[in-house]
Design a protein around this motif. Structure first.
Motif, short mmCIF file in Angstrom:
data_model
loop_
_atom_site.label_atom_id
_atom_site.label_comp_id
_atom_site.label_asym_id
_atom_site.label_seq_id
_atom_site.Cartn_x
_atom_site.Cartn_y
_atom_site.Cartn_z
N ASN A 111 -9.67 0.73 0.66
CA ASN A 111 -10.90 1.32 1.23
C ASN A 111 -11.85 1.82 0.15
OD1 ASN A 111 -10.05 0.84 3.86
ND2 ASN A 111 -9.04 2.82 4.02
N PHE A 112 -11.39 1.83 -1.09
CA PHE A 112 -12.21 2.34 -2.19
C PHE A 112 -12.28 1.33 -3.33
CE2 PHE A 112 -10.00 6.01 -0.17
CZ PHE A 112 -11.11 6.51 0.51
N LYS A 113 -12.56 0.08 -3.00
CA LYS A 113 -12.58 -1.01 -3.98
C LYS A 113 -13.55 -0.78 -5.13
CE LYS A 113 -11.24 -4.50 -0.67
NZ LYS A 113 -11.63 -5.69 0.07
N GLU A 114 -14.61 -0.02 -4.88
CA GLU A 114 -15.63 0.20 -5.91
C GLU A 114 -15.17 1.15 -7.02
OE1 GLU A 114 -16.77 3.05 -2.51
OE2 GLU A 114 -15.72 1.16 -2.75
N TYR A 115 -14.01 1.79 -6.85
CA TYR A 115 -13.49 2.72 -7.84
C TYR A 115 -12.31 2.09 -8.58
CZ TYR A 115 -16.34 6.02 -5.28
OH TYR A 115 -17.40 6.65 -4.67
N SER A 116 -12.47 1.90 -9.87
CA SER A 116 -11.39 1.28 -10.66
C SER A 116 -10.34 2.30 -11.11
CB SER A 116 -11.97 0.56 -11.88
OG SER A 116 -12.65 1.48 -12.71
N THR A 117 -10.73 3.57 -11.20
CA THR A 117 -9.81 4.63 -11.59
C THR A 117 -9.69 5.64 -10.47
OG1 THR A 117 -10.40 4.37 -13.93
CG2 THR A 117 -9.35 6.43 -13.31
N ASP A 147 -2.21 -6.15 -6.36
CA ASP A 147 -0.88 -6.73 -6.56
C ASP A 147 -0.95 -8.27 -6.53
OD1 ASP A 147 -0.92 -7.55 -3.87
OD2 ASP A 147 0.53 -6.05 -3.22
N ASP A 148 0.21 -8.90 -6.66
CA ASP A 148 0.29 -10.37 -6.72
C ASP A 148 -0.21 -11.05 -5.44
OD1 ASP A 148 1.37 -10.15 -9.23
OD2 ASP A 148 3.45 -10.31 -8.54
N GLU A 149 -0.19 -10.33 -4.34
CA GLU A 149 -0.64 -10.89 -3.07
C GLU A 149 -2.10 -10.55 -2.76
OE1 GLU A 149 2.19 -9.64 -0.13
OE2 GLU A 149 3.85 -10.59 -1.20
N GLY A 150 -2.78 -9.87 -3.70
CA GLY A 150 -4.18 -9.55 -3.52
C GLY A 150 -4.48 -8.24 -2.83
N PHE A 151 -3.45 -7.41 -2.60
CA PHE A 151 -3.65 -6.11 -1.97
C PHE A 151 -3.93 -5.04 -3.01
CE2 PHE A 151 -0.89 -8.42 1.02
CZ PHE A 151 -1.67 -8.34 2.15
N MET A 152 -4.97 -4.25 -2.79
CA MET A 152 -5.31 -3.17 -3.72
C MET A 152 -4.54 -1.91 -3.33
SD MET A 152 -9.34 -3.58 -4.48
CE MET A 152 -9.19 -2.71 -6.02
N SER A 153 -4.31 -1.04 -4.31
CA SER A 153 -3.61 0.21 -4.03
C SER A 153 -4.43 1.09 -3.07
CB SER A 153 -3.27 0.97 -5.31
OG SER A 153 -4.41 1.21 -6.09
N GLU A 154 -5.74 1.08 -3.20
CA GLU A 154 -6.64 1.82 -2.29
C GLU A 154 -7.75 0.87 -1.84
OE1 GLU A 154 -6.37 4.69 -0.93
OE2 GLU A 154 -4.96 5.81 -2.18
N GLY A 195 1.32 0.00 -10.40
CA GLY A 195 0.51 -1.04 -11.04
C GLY A 195 0.54 -1.03 -12.55
N GLY A 196 1.55 -0.42 -13.14
CA GLY A 196 1.67 -0.40 -14.60
C GLY A 196 1.41 0.98 -15.16
N GLU A 197 0.55 1.03 -16.17
CA GLU A 197 0.27 2.28 -16.87
C GLU A 197 -0.42 3.28 -15.95
OE1 GLU A 197 -1.80 2.99 -21.07
OE2 GLU A 197 -3.22 2.45 -19.49
N TYR A 198 0.04 4.54 -16.00
CA TYR A 198 -0.63 5.64 -15.33
C TYR A 198 -0.33 6.92 -16.12
CZ TYR A 198 3.71 7.41 -13.20
OH TYR A 198 4.96 7.94 -12.99
N PHE A 199 -1.00 8.01 -15.76
CA PHE A 199 -0.84 9.27 -16.48
C PHE A 199 -0.47 10.37 -15.49
CE2 PHE A 199 -3.52 6.53 -18.92
CZ PHE A 199 -3.10 6.72 -20.21
N LEU A 200 0.41 11.28 -15.92
CA LEU A 200 0.93 12.33 -15.07
C LEU A 200 0.84 13.68 -15.78
CD1 LEU A 200 2.73 13.32 -12.61
CD2 LEU A 200 4.68 12.84 -14.10
N ALA A 201 0.40 14.71 -15.04
CA ALA A 201 0.38 16.09 -15.55
C ALA A 201 0.86 17.01 -14.44
CB ALA A 201 -1.02 16.49 -15.99
N ARG A 202 1.51 18.10 -14.86
CA ARG A 202 1.97 19.14 -13.92
C ARG A 202 1.77 20.50 -14.56
NH1 ARG A 202 7.07 15.62 -13.27
NH2 ARG A 202 6.75 14.66 -11.26
N ASP A 203 1.50 21.50 -13.73
CA ASP A 203 1.52 22.89 -14.18
C ASP A 203 1.59 23.80 -12.96
OD1 ASP A 203 -1.09 23.39 -13.26
OD2 ASP A 203 -1.94 23.69 -15.22
N GLU A 204 1.43 25.10 -13.16
CA GLU A 204 1.60 26.06 -12.06
C GLU A 204 0.48 25.98 -11.02
OE1 GLU A 204 -0.74 27.81 -15.30
OE2 GLU A 204 1.31 27.02 -15.29
#
Length: 91
Positions: free
Chosen positions: A56-62, A47-54, A25-34
């Protein structure tokens, strides 16, 4: 989303990289460590068709995903108690 990244970075001592992906969906942030294979902070985007990435959790924007986390690191520190555990998947 940036405030979430700042909080996670500060409390968990992680260095996040800003990334861009149409799949996420565009900008995101990634971190890794041990302690964790991957931590991503993403928006719960629609998305363009109205489907959310999650949908079941529409109330959470992040959304924060912890992948490949060690058993010792599983419990979140008190500085992150505002994070709500929505789901656990074991593969």
């Amino acid at each position: 989303m940036r405030k979430t990244v700042e909080d996670l970075s500060s409390v968990l001592s992680l260095n996040f990289e800003e990334r861009d992906s149409s799949y996420k969906g565009g900008e995101y942030f990634l971190a890794r460590d041990e302690r964790v294979q991957e931590v991503t902070v993403e928006s719960n985007w629609e998305d363009d068709e109205g489907f959310m990435s999650e949908p079941n959790f529409k109330e959470y924007s992040t959304l924060v995903y912890f992948n490949g986390i060690s058993d010792e690191a599983w419990e979140l520190p008190s500085g992150l108690r505002w994070i709500v555990l929505l789901r656990v998947e074991e593969i």
